[in-house]
Design a protein around this motif. Sequence first.
Motif: not given
Length: 337
Positions: A66-68, A92-102
């Motif tokens: 789990g990483r947020k 979403e409380s355990k794993n979440s993506i804030k941003r993507m650069e791609f």
Amino acid sequence: MIEWTGLSPDEARQFLANKDKSKRDKRMSLKEAVQKFVKDGDNVGIAGFVNARQPVAIVHEIIRQGRKDLTLSFQSAGLAPEYFAGAMALDESKNSIKRMEFAYFAHEAFGISPLLRYLTENNKVELEDWSNYNMSARFKAASIGLPFIPCRSPLGSDMLQTNRAKVIECPFTGRPIMLLPASHPNVALVHVQEADIYGNCRIQGPLFTCPEIAMASAHTIVTCDRLIEHDDMTRYPNRVSIPFFSVDAVIEVPYGAYPGNSNGLYYFDEKHTAEFRGACEKLRKGDPAPLQNYYDTYIFGVENTTEFINKLPLSQIQYIQKIEPGIRLDAGYTVLG
């Protein structure tokens, strides 16, 4: 001033100057590597390309732990960000993506990611859009210690509306030139065919900007299909794709890119990829049960990649080995496959 994601060039320069670059045994378990080097809020550099040499085993372990609030930085990818996105969509409380650069987020032969559509349609993630070459150039700039790199691409397009590039007048030609900010992830996730205990890596087939991502990042976790002797690695030094001093952890994980492909060892599994992508599409359309079942079976219901592979029909694994012919990886002496 630009708002840097990951390390700023000055922070990266100082960090990498002080980093322990000694030749030492870097073997550790995947659990240890993720626990040590991947933190909430990190900028995570994803190596590989679309469904090729995706660092799936590492991503599965990150999801289990789990990483947020992660930022995902990659050139073109499919499986790795899709697994991250699926974990976020389910909890979403355990794993979440804030941003993507791609540049590109899709699956080879299967089209655009369903969960990219889900995240964007529901305004759940920040996006910064670049071309394939632009993202490669950003990692290249970081890998050689430059805060930016000049580039003509994609002048003439509307991509400047979607990213932080700057256009200036070239001091030598007087013509417009675009400046791309370097990308220094906090941690790079890389899968290769062969590595030694010190972190030297040998890649068969296209490099996919993997050396640049490894060199650009503060930390690099490498999984390899096969761990080889150091003498074997250095017998052909021109075949070393990633040098040991840019790697922090080495883990031998056969099929660590599955269901993606690893050139010379196994092709990507079209059947399993379709199963996974189909479950993602059902979640996008409002039914999370198939994707939850997939994660409970293949990610949360296992301890490691070996257990993941053991849940699959043997014939399915044999088939992807058979259709990816063995390729000689070290100048014609070691035959895999």
